[in-house]
Design an enzyme around this catalytic site. Sequence first.
Site, PDB file in Angstrom:
ATOM      1  N   CYS A  79       0.827  -1.217   0.000  1.00 17.15           N
ATOM      2  CA  CYS A  79       0.000   0.000   0.000  1.00 17.15           C
ATOM      3  C   CYS A  79       0.852   1.255   0.000  1.00 17.15           C
ATOM      4  O   CYS A  79       0.660   2.153  -0.820  1.00 17.15           O
ATOM      5  CB  CYS A  79      -0.926  -0.012   1.208  1.00 17.15           C
ATOM      6  SG  CYS A  79      -1.836   1.519   1.427  1.00 17.15           S
ATOM      7  N   CYS A  84      -1.669   1.851  -2.838  1.00 20.44           N
ATOM      8  CA  CYS A  84      -2.629   2.948  -2.617  1.00 20.44           C
ATOM      9  C   CYS A  84      -1.997   4.334  -2.632  1.00 20.44           C
ATOM     10  O   CYS A  84      -2.544   5.256  -3.251  1.00 20.44           O
ATOM     11  CB  CYS A  84      -3.327   2.783  -1.267  1.00 20.44           C
ATOM     12  SG  CYS A  84      -3.561   1.106  -0.712  1.00 20.44           S
ATOM     13  N   ALA A 218      -7.876  -6.507 -16.619  1.00 20.19           N
ATOM     14  CA  ALA A 218      -9.113  -5.751 -16.376  1.00 20.19           C
ATOM     15  C   ALA A 218      -9.345  -5.572 -14.885  1.00 20.19           C
ATOM     16  O   ALA A 218     -10.448  -5.266 -14.455  1.00 20.19           O
ATOM     17  CB  ALA A 218     -10.292  -6.483 -17.007  1.00 20.19           C
ATOM     18  N   SER A 219      -8.284  -5.762 -14.081  1.00 17.89           N
ATOM     19  CA  SER A 219      -8.380  -5.606 -12.635  1.00 17.89           C
ATOM     20  C   SER A 219      -8.478  -4.135 -12.282  1.00 17.89           C
ATOM     21  O   SER A 219      -8.278  -3.253 -13.130  1.00 17.89           O
ATOM     22  CB  SER A 219      -7.127  -6.187 -11.973  1.00 17.89           C
ATOM     23  OG  SER A 219      -5.978  -5.443 -12.377  1.00 17.89           O
ATOM     24  N   VAL A 221      -6.351  -2.580 -10.558  1.00 17.57           N
ATOM     25  CA  VAL A 221      -4.992  -2.059 -10.744  1.00 17.57           C
ATOM     26  C   VAL A 221      -4.794  -1.646 -12.200  1.00 17.57           C
ATOM     27  O   VAL A 221      -4.234  -0.581 -12.497  1.00 17.57           O
ATOM     28  CB  VAL A 221      -3.935  -3.104 -10.324  1.00 17.57           C
ATOM     29  CG1 VAL A 221      -2.529  -2.601 -10.619  1.00 17.57           C
ATOM     30  CG2 VAL A 221      -4.081  -3.457  -8.851  1.00 17.57           C
ATOM     31  N   LEU A 223      -7.146  -0.770 -14.472  1.00 15.27           N
ATOM     32  CA  LEU A 223      -7.942   0.398 -14.844  1.00 15.27           C
ATOM     33  C   LEU A 223      -7.427   1.662 -14.164  1.00 15.27           C
ATOM     34  O   LEU A 223      -7.435   2.746 -14.769  1.00 15.27           O
ATOM     35  CB  LEU A 223      -9.412   0.171 -14.499  1.00 15.27           C
ATOM     36  CG  LEU A 223     -10.116  -0.990 -15.221  1.00 15.27           C
ATOM     37  CD1 LEU A 223     -11.618  -0.919 -15.001  1.00 15.27           C
ATOM     38  CD2 LEU A 223      -9.805  -1.013 -16.713  1.00 15.27           C
ATOM     39  N   GLU A 224      -6.988   1.553 -12.923  1.00 17.43           N
ATOM     40  CA  GLU A 224      -6.445   2.724 -12.238  1.00 17.43           C
ATOM     41  C   GLU A 224      -5.166   3.207 -12.910  1.00 17.43           C
ATOM     42  O   GLU A 224      -5.006   4.406 -13.185  1.00 17.43           O
ATOM     43  CB  GLU A 224      -6.184   2.401 -10.765  1.00 17.43           C
ATOM     44  CG  GLU A 224      -7.456   2.251  -9.945  1.00 17.43           C
ATOM     45  CD  GLU A 224      -7.194   1.872  -8.491  1.00 17.43           C
ATOM     46  OE1 GLU A 224      -8.065   2.140  -7.656  1.00 17.43           O
ATOM     47  OE2 GLU A 224      -6.110   1.305  -8.202  1.00 17.43           O
ATOM     48  N   GLY A 312      -3.809  -9.485 -11.910  1.00 18.28           N
ATOM     49  CA  GLY A 312      -4.091 -10.088 -10.607  1.00 18.28           C
ATOM     50  C   GLY A 312      -2.833 -10.244  -9.789  1.00 18.28           C
ATOM     51  O   GLY A 312      -1.719  -9.926 -10.241  1.00 18.28           O
ATOM     52  N   HIS A 492     -26.445  20.713  -0.114  1.00 24.55           N
ATOM     53  CA  HIS A 492     -26.535  21.221  -1.480  1.00 24.55           C
ATOM     54  C   HIS A 492     -25.534  22.366  -1.695  1.00 24.55           C
ATOM     55  O   HIS A 492     -25.372  23.192  -0.799  1.00 24.55           O
ATOM     56  CB  HIS A 492     -27.954  21.734  -1.730  1.00 24.55           C
ATOM     57  CG  HIS A 492     -28.221  22.072  -3.146  1.00 24.55           C
ATOM     58  ND1 HIS A 492     -28.274  21.129  -4.150  1.00 24.55           N
ATOM     59  CD2 HIS A 492     -28.450  23.276  -3.757  1.00 24.55           C
ATOM     60  CE1 HIS A 492     -28.521  21.720  -5.292  1.00 24.55           C
ATOM     61  NE2 HIS A 492     -28.630  23.026  -5.093  1.00 24.55           N
ATOM     62  N   GLU A 497     -25.629  14.198  -2.240  1.00 24.37           N
ATOM     63  CA  GLU A 497     -27.034  14.434  -1.899  1.00 24.37           C
ATOM     64  C   GLU A 497     -27.982  13.635  -2.781  1.00 24.37           C
ATOM     65  O   GLU A 497     -29.152  13.460  -2.446  1.00 24.37           O
ATOM     66  CB  GLU A 497     -27.378  15.919  -1.975  1.00 24.37           C
ATOM     67  CG  GLU A 497     -27.386  16.492  -3.380  1.00 24.37           C
ATOM     68  CD  GLU A 497     -27.805  17.953  -3.429  1.00 24.37           C
ATOM     69  OE1 GLU A 497     -28.783  18.309  -2.752  1.00 24.37           O
ATOM     70  OE2 GLU A 497     -27.143  18.731  -4.141  1.00 24.37           O
TER      71      GLU A 497
END
Length: 517
Positions: A79, A84, A218-219, A221, A223-224, A312, A492, A497
Amino acid sequence: MHVWKKSDLWGRGAHKDGHLQQLLAAESESYDYDLIVIGGGSGGLACSKESASLGKKVMVLDYVVPTPKGTSWGLGGTCVNVGCIPKKLMHQTALLRTALQDARSLGWEFSEQVSHNWETMKTAVNNYIGSLNWGYRVSLRNKNVNYVNAYAEFVEPHKIKATNKRGKETFYTAARFVLATGERPRYLGIPGDKEYCITSDDLFSLPYCPGKTLVVGASYVSLECGGFLAGLGLDVTIMVRSILLRGFDQEMADRAGDYMETHGVKFLRKFVPVKVEELEPGTPGRLKVTAKSTETGEIIEGEYNTVLIAVGRDACTEKIGLDKAGVKVNPKNGKIPVNDEEQTNVPHIYAIGDILEGKWELTPVAIQAGRLLARRLYSGSATKCDYVNVPTTVFTPLEYGSCGLPEEKAVELYGQENLEVYHSLFWPLEFTVPNRDNNRSYAKIICHKLDNERVIGFHYLGPNAGEVTQGFGAAMKCGITKEQLDTTIGIHPTCAEIFTTMEVTKSSGGDITQAGC
């Protein structure tokens, strides 16, 4: 020698499966440590520090095996070093490019050419990570945890061998062990993958801009990483074998992917790479990728500067001598089955974090499990880690936050007829003046009709998804219902909301587009 309290044994279920005598016999021996934690990531650090603060003699062993490209890092686990933290900072870097574009619409004037310097970003991110590595070492020292930078391997059920980077071997014993070794990226097993490709373990400290990039997988990881690389202005293609974000709500996954596609990310669907070759070395060089269709068998070729594999992750359990300790492992995936107290089949050995069978692979989950485990072992606590309704966010260019069940899983468990799904598109106010992405953000909740329309699935695609989802995660812990959302007054103008005003159900087929505020 550590003296066990009665609470250490009774209530653990140990007496129920015949392990009590083993535990008592173990205590007649003298060990070097009360607890040895194998793995210095988020879970291991949390467990070790908590155990030490409860007066126990604790050791942490952490060793990063370098990637095939030679990348390594400091204390703190995936991480902090290659997950992350750098991911969110690089995602933020990409969002700033969009913010610059929006700024002109709101009166900011700058005429000079705007460009991005990869090396400046990489250095800034890695300097911050370095400060975290140092902070963890200081924290362990302050808690009187003995940190050893060495690779741990069981040689007996209560004994490990620790090998440092110079190859020196030292042996240690402990009354108890916690396995917190985490996972590492999986490779493809095709010619050229380890020689020429990188993984997320390499990307965040890559010394050069990766250029035209193929991301395989397509994990989240995949896409990010593909998302923020495209957000930095790079040419990015994502090669997908089947579906996006397996295990997540598929409607949300597809919407997140569609957004990426309209913002410059190319998707190559139903293809898998079969070979990677180097055309030209360099920083970056040039690579040729040969891929095969999973449907027709068609062979295609493409040239890229960088190939990032994100298909993966594998549990780091194969080479730590678990057979010598008698710990059972799922042979298919290397994951470790545990009971509801994170105890393996060997009573004095526990496991936490990403290596657990059937549990979340998330940093805060590992931290919570590690801390609570230490309290149960050493302070008489009975609180267990709750793996239900864990909120999470995928930091794709348009972020996806979720808590609870994907719609597919909810239907499978409760039946379509017992569910009501409320949903809505929305247009964040921040997007309106720049006039972009109208009705691309999307929110839905899945409610269980037979349980007072309790919310069993929460899904949000839009800005600041992590911040939005965290609060609703707490509400779901409290068993929030649709009526309670309806009687909550929204803030708002915000994106969050929308969950207080949703009226349209999927079953009604009503229009969910929004005209604005």
